[in-house]
Design an enzyme around this catalytic site. Sequence first.
Site, mmCIF file in Angstrom:
data_model
loop_
_atom_site.group_PDB
_atom_site.id
_atom_site.type_symbol
_atom_site.label_atom_id
_atom_site.label_comp_id
_atom_site.label_asym_id
_atom_site.label_seq_id
_atom_site.Cartn_x
_atom_site.Cartn_y
_atom_site.Cartn_z
ATOM 1 N N HIS A 37 0.873 -1.180 0.000
ATOM 2 C CA HIS A 37 0.000 0.000 0.000
ATOM 3 C C HIS A 37 0.902 1.219 0.000
ATOM 4 O O HIS A 37 1.624 1.475 0.956
ATOM 5 C CB HIS A 37 -0.876 -0.037 1.265
ATOM 6 C CG HIS A 37 -2.125 0.771 1.159
ATOM 7 N ND1 HIS A 37 -3.185 0.414 0.353
ATOM 8 C CD2 HIS A 37 -2.496 1.922 1.755
ATOM 9 C CE1 HIS A 37 -4.144 1.310 0.469
ATOM 10 N NE2 HIS A 37 -3.747 2.239 1.311
ATOM 11 N N LYS A 182 -10.614 5.283 -3.974
ATOM 12 C CA LYS A 182 -9.719 6.399 -3.630
ATOM 13 C C LYS A 182 -8.336 6.022 -4.143
ATOM 14 O O LYS A 182 -7.822 4.944 -3.827
ATOM 15 C CB LYS A 182 -9.733 6.570 -2.107
ATOM 16 C CG LYS A 182 -8.588 7.356 -1.514
ATOM 17 C CD LYS A 182 -8.984 7.893 -0.144
ATOM 18 C CE LYS A 182 -7.899 7.769 0.882
ATOM 19 N NZ LYS A 182 -8.295 8.379 2.166
ATOM 20 N N LYS A 184 -4.366 6.762 -4.360
ATOM 21 C CA LYS A 184 -3.289 7.456 -3.668
ATOM 22 C C LYS A 184 -2.350 8.057 -4.696
ATOM 23 O O LYS A 184 -1.847 7.337 -5.580
ATOM 24 C CB LYS A 184 -2.527 6.465 -2.778
ATOM 25 C CG LYS A 184 -3.324 6.041 -1.551
ATOM 26 C CD LYS A 184 -3.452 7.193 -0.578
ATOM 27 C CE LYS A 184 -4.002 6.716 0.758
ATOM 28 N NZ LYS A 184 -4.210 7.848 1.679
ATOM 29 N N ASP A 213 -6.199 11.021 -3.020
ATOM 30 C CA ASP A 213 -5.588 11.492 -1.770
ATOM 31 C C ASP A 213 -4.106 11.722 -2.022
ATOM 32 O O ASP A 213 -3.363 10.778 -2.315
ATOM 33 C CB ASP A 213 -5.782 10.448 -0.659
ATOM 34 C CG ASP A 213 -5.323 10.950 0.708
ATOM 35 O OD1 ASP A 213 -4.804 12.087 0.787
ATOM 36 O OD2 ASP A 213 -5.488 10.208 1.687
ATOM 37 N N GLU A 239 -8.355 14.857 -1.605
ATOM 38 C CA GLU A 239 -8.022 14.836 -0.177
ATOM 39 C C GLU A 239 -6.624 15.395 0.054
ATOM 40 O O GLU A 239 -5.664 14.980 -0.599
ATOM 41 C CB GLU A 239 -8.112 13.389 0.309
ATOM 42 C CG GLU A 239 -7.845 13.196 1.782
ATOM 43 C CD GLU A 239 -8.232 11.794 2.247
ATOM 44 O OE1 GLU A 239 -8.941 11.064 1.504
ATOM 45 O OE2 GLU A 239 -7.830 11.406 3.361
ATOM 46 N N ASP A 265 -7.814 16.248 5.658
ATOM 47 C CA ASP A 265 -7.452 15.074 6.455
ATOM 48 C C ASP A 265 -6.394 15.460 7.490
ATOM 49 O O ASP A 265 -6.732 15.858 8.608
ATOM 50 C CB ASP A 265 -6.978 13.915 5.550
ATOM 51 C CG ASP A 265 -6.792 12.617 6.332
ATOM 52 O OD1 ASP A 265 -7.185 12.578 7.508
ATOM 53 O OD2 ASP A 265 -6.241 11.634 5.789
ATOM 54 N N LYS A 289 -11.367 10.600 11.984
ATOM 55 C CA LYS A 289 -10.584 9.413 12.371
ATOM 56 C C LYS A 289 -10.316 9.440 13.872
ATOM 57 O O LYS A 289 -9.862 10.471 14.402
ATOM 58 C CB LYS A 289 -9.228 9.396 11.658
ATOM 59 C CG LYS A 289 -9.317 9.376 10.156
ATOM 60 C CD LYS A 289 -7.953 9.312 9.482
ATOM 61 C CE LYS A 289 -8.165 9.345 7.966
ATOM 62 N NZ LYS A 289 -6.955 9.311 7.182
ATOM 63 N N GLU A 343 -14.600 4.879 4.539
ATOM 64 C CA GLU A 343 -13.518 4.158 3.842
ATOM 65 C C GLU A 343 -12.976 3.019 4.725
ATOM 66 O O GLU A 343 -11.793 2.707 4.644
ATOM 67 C CB GLU A 343 -12.404 5.136 3.458
ATOM 68 C CG GLU A 343 -11.758 5.847 4.643
ATOM 69 C CD GLU A 343 -10.586 6.757 4.263
ATOM 70 O OE1 GLU A 343 -10.455 7.139 3.087
ATOM 71 O OE2 GLU A 343 -9.798 7.075 5.173
HETATM 72 O O1 LIG Z 1 -6.312 8.708 4.282
HETATM 73 C C1 LIG Z 1 -5.168 8.484 4.646
HETATM 74 O O2 LIG Z 1 -4.366 9.406 4.557
HETATM 75 C C2 LIG Z 1 -4.714 7.193 5.251
HETATM 76 C C3 LIG Z 1 -5.327 5.944 4.777
HETATM 77 C C4 LIG Z 1 -6.739 5.846 4.667
HETATM 78 C C5 LIG Z 1 -7.053 5.102 3.590
HETATM 79 C C6 LIG Z 1 -5.868 4.854 2.911
HETATM 80 O O3 LIG Z 1 -5.721 4.228 1.892
HETATM 81 O O4 LIG Z 1 -4.848 5.453 3.550
HETATM 82 MN MN LIG Z 2 -5.877 10.892 3.789
#
Ligand SMILES: O=C(O)C[C@H]1C=CC(=O)O1
Ligand SMILES: [Mn+2]
Length: 389
Positions: A37, A182, A184, A213, A239, A265, A289, A343
């Site tokens: 990840h 989502k 990254k 994000d 995000e 976030d 969170k 999520e």
């Molecule tokens: O959102 C984040 O920064 C952290 C986390 C939450 C889902 C994901 O894939 O990473």
């Molecule tokens: Mn995030």
Amino acid sequence: MLAKTQLHDAVRHAPARDLTVTEIRTTIVDVPTVRKHKLSQTSVTAQSYVIVQLRLANGVEGIGEAATLGGPRWSEESVEGIKATIDTYLAPAMTGQPADRFVTAGERLDAAAKRNNAAKAALETALFDAVGKSLDLPVAALLGGAVRTSFPVLWTLASGDPDQEIAEAEAKLAARLHRTFKIKIGAQSPEADLARLARLAKALTERATLIVDANQAWDETTARRCLPCLADLGIALVEQPLPAWNVAGMGRLRARDRVPPLLADECVFTSHDMLAVAEAAAADAVSLKLVKHGGLVGLRKVAAVAEAAGIGLYGGCLLESSVGAAAHLHAFAGLRDLAWGCEHFGPQILTGDLVTEPLAFHDFAVHLPEGPGLGVTLDPDKLRHYARS
Ligand SMILES: O=C(O)C[C@H]1C=CC(=O)O1
Ligand SMILES: [Mn+2]
């Protein structure tokens, strides 16, 4: 009036009411993920948590979890630090105290340690679980009652390889598990990310909603250049494009044309942070969170400030197991409007879970577990198996 035998029965079956905290134990666990990840600032192949087990004088045990992501890289807390803070400062502050005075407990924890929000969240979750189990009530009921029991849930695409990501999204769609993804971004150049997103948007067009994000990866100039491209690709939410400190910059971006809605976030930990984001008109939604807000009471406070400012609520995660995910769902269950869904796919990205019955995922939603407390039961064999030696 109850007959005498009925009265005896009721007393015999009533959960013991001595809610004094007698013991708090912490365990670090490392659970491998099904694939790497990759975020802008780190990548993980295992998720590390601190599991809290908190015992009351009535014999009931409550559980809680503090999640991290890649050591102290997503935020300043690591599992090693969280365990030391709980063992040395937070557990002594709560031992001998009543478990059901949640606001007072928060005050005691704040007096014992500054910030350390993930550590406090794990301990406070265990208080809620223990009290709920003692009173035979779900945690959501302790927080005012559930408005919903299922939550639309997205999946995060974060291998960085678009072929793998398209195949992963197709499998999730086919299994009716997730239809919002989502992605990254920020680990590679903005141009490479835009090309990757264009491929994903084309492959999944009309069948999925995409959000991104950046985990603070862009500066304001880069964001000014790239956000209209994201709008053209139909990205529904962006995000944390900027560093957490640049709340004013998020406000400036939001005021421009062709900018998708922005999700705060890492710039919102406390309710004071939330107020500052609201004052700067810096976000359309906020990711809630437990590790950021210091627990369920804190999460609800942040949500209240956001609601007052007309900022939407998004059920965020830090890839929790079913323990931490269940705690979030109980907190989210009582929010009037969780406009952006959640999520909490964390339990699905782990190669194993920590509970006897993991959370249920079907029909593009994750479901609130039933039963008292968090509604999940820690599996001692799994805890031993994943415990760091
Ligand atoms: O959102 C984040 O920064 C952290 C986390 C939450 C889902 C994901 O894939 O990473
Ligand atoms: Mn995030």
